[in-house]
Design an enzyme around this catalytic site. Structure first.
Site, PDB file in Angstrom:
ATOM      1  N   LYS A  38     -21.107  -8.200 -13.585  1.00  0.00           N
ATOM      2  CA  LYS A  38     -21.045  -9.103 -12.133  1.00  0.00           C
ATOM      3  C   LYS A  38     -21.662  -8.278 -11.311  1.00  0.00           C
ATOM      4  CE  LYS A  38     -16.366  -7.862 -11.535  1.00  0.00           C
ATOM      5  NZ  LYS A  38     -14.810  -8.290 -12.024  1.00  0.00           N
ATOM      6  N   ARG A 137      -4.447 -14.933  -9.886  1.00  0.00           N
ATOM      7  CA  ARG A 137      -5.882 -15.393  -9.732  1.00  0.00           C
ATOM      8  C   ARG A 137      -6.000 -16.658 -10.677  1.00  0.00           C
ATOM      9  NH1 ARG A 137     -10.383 -10.720  -9.152  1.00  0.00           N
ATOM     10  NH2 ARG A 137     -10.371 -11.068 -11.561  1.00  0.00           N
ATOM     11  N   TYR A 269     -24.461   8.350  18.236  1.00  0.00           N
ATOM     12  CA  TYR A 269     -23.648   7.287  18.984  1.00  0.00           C
ATOM     13  C   TYR A 269     -22.428   7.997  19.392  1.00  0.00           C
ATOM     14  CZ  TYR A 269     -27.332   3.830  17.783  1.00  0.00           C
ATOM     15  OH  TYR A 269     -28.305   3.070  17.751  1.00  0.00           O
TER      16      TYR A 269
END
Ligand code: PLP
Length: 379
Positions: A38, A137, A269
């Protein structure tokens, strides 16, 4: 087509390592393998990984949705594919039937819907019954597992090919895991007692394989481990073969620019850091836009040496202190994840540093990063 010398960040995928990992898992578990591919094969590139796994002896491939299933199907026409996710409705069940993908079922409602679709299409479909033993789940409640199995068994369109459950805590909780296994075993016992025989039983994810002694089931179902990453945890690893696995992906970049900065110069930054001494700084064109996690990637490797990242990682660039390598060259390779010489920056180390997990580190690498395949069968 751009060439490798143009790329700013790229992932080298070692297909030999992939095949070797698969072999070690087969050897170590003595089980058939359902490899989970997946999320673009955990960021490694679905089609190439699926096709290489088919050539090197995976038995089944597991996917999270039907788009992934279709990609795998396009690669291997007859290959067994299990859809690990739930289908959203009849439309998805129809696609699943047409592409000959095995379904995961957790309820009688899903079973009825799928049977109806299969009947319309005049075909049968293979299904895996999932039991929720403590993941919360997908999966049927353990008390209803045997009645759902009977229900599926009685529907002529559905062929009960597998039964499975998912472990939630195998890397850290031996007690909870053994309880999950106990619940699953009791469900199987009841299903067998009713005379049903099911060819595939699978439970073990990567953590289960690494941290459990007993390889429950006749298939194992690893993802991460096949890609050469051992999920970190606080239980003892018993199997010595685990250390033979090798990370399949190396993430590389190159030095784009070099400069000298004097003490007190601000870096990046928010001036998060100032140079604390005269610094030889390398600018690398890799950032969080490539999936380099801002808090996790605080070091890179140059010539096998660990060099600190300075200031904040930006979307496309990062700053690296290469003062320890005065002869560092523009264009020189930098390792963002992987090993060089004796040093390694693993997905586990990066994950730990930023409170993440290696699965997230791998799947964060964005589409902007080209995947380059290396191995015996690749030119
Ligand atoms: C993702 C997934 C796996 C593989 O998990 P790893 O921890 O990567 O081995 C196995 N089974 C299911 C149901 C999954 O969703």
């Amino acid at each position: 087509m751009s060439s490798i010398s143009d790329w700013r960040v790229w992932a080298e995928i070692d297909l030999d390592a992939l095949a070797n990992n698969l072999r070690w898992i087969q050897y170590g578990t003595r089980r058939r393998i359902l490899t989970v591919v997946k999320a673009d094969a955990y960021g490694h590139g679905l089609k190439q990984i699926a096709s290489h796994l088919m050539q090197h002896g995976t038995d089944v491939l597991g996917v999270a949705n039907l788009a992934e299933a279709a990609d795998v199907r396009a690669t291997g026409k007859g290959w067994p594919i299990l859809m690990l996710g739930a289908c959203h409705g009849k439309g998805e069940f129809r696609t699943l039937c047409q592409d000959k993908i095995s379904a995961t079922l957790s309820s009688a409602e899903e079973a009825a819907e799928l049977a109806e679709v299969a009947k319309e299409l005049r075909q049968s479909v293979r299904v895996h019954l999932k039991i929720d033993t403590g993941m919360g789940r997908l999966g049927v409640h353990p008390e209803q597992a045997d009645s759902l199995a009977s229900n599926i068994f009685q529907k002529p369109q559905l062929r009960l090919e597998g039964i499975y459950t998912h472990l939630s805590s195998a890397e850290e909780d031996a007690h909870f895991t053994s309880n999950q296994l106990k619940i699953f075993r009791e469900c199987l016992h009841k299903i067998h007692a009713k005379g049903m025989r099911v060819p595939m039983i699978h439970v073990m994810n990567s953590a289960g394989i690494v941290y459990e002694n007993e390889m429950f089931g006749n298939y194992v179902r690893p993802g991460l481990l096949v890609y050469g990453i051992v999920p970190f945890g606080n239980r003892d690893v018993h199997a010595s073969w685990i250390h033979r696995l090798k990370a399949v992906m190396i993430l590389k970049s190159r030095i784009a620019f070099l400069k000298n900065l004097s003490t007190g110069m601000p870096l990046g930054y928010g001036q998060r850091e100032l140079c604390d001494r005269p610094t030889r700084l390398a600018i690398i064109c890799a950032g969080y836009g490539d999936g380099i996690l801002r808090s996790g990637s605080r070091e890179v490797l140059v010539r096998g040496m660990r060099c600190p990242v300075k200031g904040r990682i930006t979307m496309d660039q990062m700053l690296v202190d290469v003062s320890c390598i005065p002869s560092a060259q523009r264009g020189e390779e930098v390792i963002l994840m992987g090993c060089q010489g004796q040093e390694c920056l693993s997905a586990n180390q990066i994950a730990r540093r930023c409170g993440s997990i290696p699965w997230e580190v791998l799947t964060s690498i964005t589409q902007r990063v080209p995947r380059v395949y290396r191995g015996v069968n690749v030119s």
